[in-house]
Design an enzyme around this catalytic site. Structure first.
Site, short mmCIF file in Angstrom:
data_model
loop_
_atom_site.label_atom_id
_atom_site.label_comp_id
_atom_site.label_asym_id
_atom_site.label_seq_id
_atom_site.Cartn_x
_atom_site.Cartn_y
_atom_site.Cartn_z
N LYS A 166 0.98 -1.27 0.40
CA LYS A 166 0.29 0.24 0.03
C LYS A 166 0.78 1.24 0.01
O LYS A 166 1.60 1.64 1.22
CB LYS A 166 -1.07 0.39 1.11
CG LYS A 166 -1.52 1.41 1.28
CD LYS A 166 -2.39 1.31 2.55
CE LYS A 166 -3.59 2.78 2.82
NZ LYS A 166 -3.72 3.32 4.07
N GLY A 197 -8.02 9.05 10.31
CA GLY A 197 -8.43 9.07 11.14
C GLY A 197 -8.96 10.05 12.14
O GLY A 197 -9.48 10.36 13.47
N ALA A 239 -9.44 5.27 4.73
CA ALA A 239 -9.47 6.76 5.68
C ALA A 239 -10.18 7.49 5.93
O ALA A 239 -11.59 7.66 4.90
CB ALA A 239 -8.39 7.62 5.37
N GLY A 240 -11.15 7.50 7.53
CA GLY A 240 -12.01 8.62 7.79
C GLY A 240 -13.99 8.42 7.72
O GLY A 240 -14.42 8.82 8.51
N ASN A 278 -8.81 1.50 10.61
CA ASN A 278 -7.77 2.09 11.72
C ASN A 278 -8.46 1.65 12.87
O ASN A 278 -9.17 1.62 13.51
CB ASN A 278 -6.70 1.48 11.86
CG ASN A 278 -5.25 1.25 12.75
OD1 ASN A 278 -4.67 0.41 13.18
ND2 ASN A 278 -4.67 2.32 13.19
N THR A 279 -8.31 2.97 12.84
CA THR A 279 -8.70 4.63 14.21
C THR A 279 -9.89 4.09 14.54
O THR A 279 -10.41 3.67 15.35
CB THR A 279 -8.53 5.83 13.87
OG1 THR A 279 -7.12 6.51 12.87
CG2 THR A 279 -8.43 6.38 14.82
#
Length: 341
Positions: free
Chosen positions: A184, A245, A271-272, A293-294
């Site tokens: 990635k 994040g 993301a987001g 992830n977050t």
């Protein structure tokens, strides 16, 4: 002999090879990659490369952050990792997966929580970061001790890279560390938004593709740039839903849908995502998967949130395949009006 290892000066008795050095430090050569004076040392040459006084070495491994060989499984083959529906697997760079939820490996309380979340999510692919090994505590647990690369497909990423050179160096080390060619790429523009620097991302994608990497690319939600990335060889397009994040969810669903419609490679929202409904929306737009992830790692209960995300991705995929009802401006009764009493 004076050597600089991961920025620290260390003294060793000469002569010494890379293999002997790793042994003295207490590192498993199978779990690390070594760079000597900005040149990667192939694992097969560790025993024959003698170090010189003044050499500068970088020794890295995989940590939480976001396929070693052709004999590995393409993910967890247990019942829990299979969708509760007819085969609806997807493919990237010739590898087939059942789970459409990719999770990261950063920000977790510890590797054990990360392992439990990965199992609850049913994920088969996980992102990992490349970082220096801990020279002062070589016995400290490593990610590979908890998330087996024979069970999960590792997706090395370039998290934290702001230049093409840093990204290329990181992924070349990743390939040496474990033979990973599915990677990635993310090259960030600036610290506040962590938005991708698209000109350098495009350049790096082309270089890595020519070197034999299979590049999944974190990018802006600009359909034009996404098409150009595909044209230079990206095997997957990964537009952001919102800043990394942030948990804001998909801010531009129109662009996301346009990217899905035009792409001949998988499109994965990266993301987001903040909660399960965000993941479902991404899948309802026709995306092939979601990377997060977050949203899981910083949830009050990461393992429970991982289960929720798994269910949301599957529900969103079902809804997309089923085809939603058309939107209407006015009411339309569900029951027929004829024959009313």
């Amino acid at each position: 002999m004076n050597l600089t290892i991961n920025g620290e000066q260390r003294n060793f008795e000469a002569p010494i090879t890379v293999e002997q050095l790793l042994g003295e430090i207490g590192l498993d050569s199978k779990k690390v990659a070594v760079e000597r004076n900005l040149e990667i040392v192939p694992k097969s040459e560790y025993g024959g490369v003698a170090l010189d006084d003044g050499d500068k070495l970088e020794i890295v491994h995989f940590i939480g952050g976001g396929a070693p060989d052709g004999t590995q499984k393409t993910g967890d083959q247990s019942k829990d990792s299979q969708p509760d529906t007819d085969d609806d697997s997807w493919e990237v760079a010739g590898r087939r997966f059942s789970s459409r939820l990719i999770i990261g490996t950063g920000k977790y309380e510890d590797y054990e929580v990360n392992r439990l979340a990965a199992e609850a999510a049913g994920s088969e692919m996980i992102t990992v970061a490349v970082r220096r090994v801990n020279l002062t505590d070589p016995d400290k647990p490593m990610l590979v001790d908890y998330l087996d690369p024979k069970k999960y497909t590792y997706l090395p990423n370039t998290a934290g890279c702001f230049t093409t050179d840093d990204a290329l160096r990181t992924l070349r080390l990743a390939r040496e560390a474990g033979g990973w060619d599915l990677v990635k790429l993310e090259i960030l523009g600036e610290q506040k938004t962590l938005y991708p620097m698209m000109p350098e991302t495009l350049e790096a994608t082309e270089i890595l593709t020519k070197e034999g990497f299979k590049v999944m690319v974190y990018c802006s939600d600009d359909p034009i740039m996404c098409k150009r990335l595909e044209d230079v060889g990206a095997v997957a397009i990964m537009p952001l839903g919102a800043p990394i994040g942030s948990g804001l969810g998909i801010q531009n669903p129109v662009n996301t849908r346009l990217i899905v419609e035009q792409s001949n490679v998988p499109v994965i929202v990266d993301a987001g995502v903040g909660t399960a409904s965000d993941a479902a929306i991404a899948m309802e737009l026709g995306c092939d998967g979601v990377l997060m992830n977050t949203a899981i790692a910083e949830a009050g209960d990461p393992v429970r949130m991982a289960r929720a995300m798994k269910a949301a991705v599957e529900a969103g995929r079902h809804a997309y395949l089923a085809g939603r009802m058309p939107k209407k401006l006015y009411a339309d009764p569900s029951s027929p009006l004829a024959g009313l009493i």
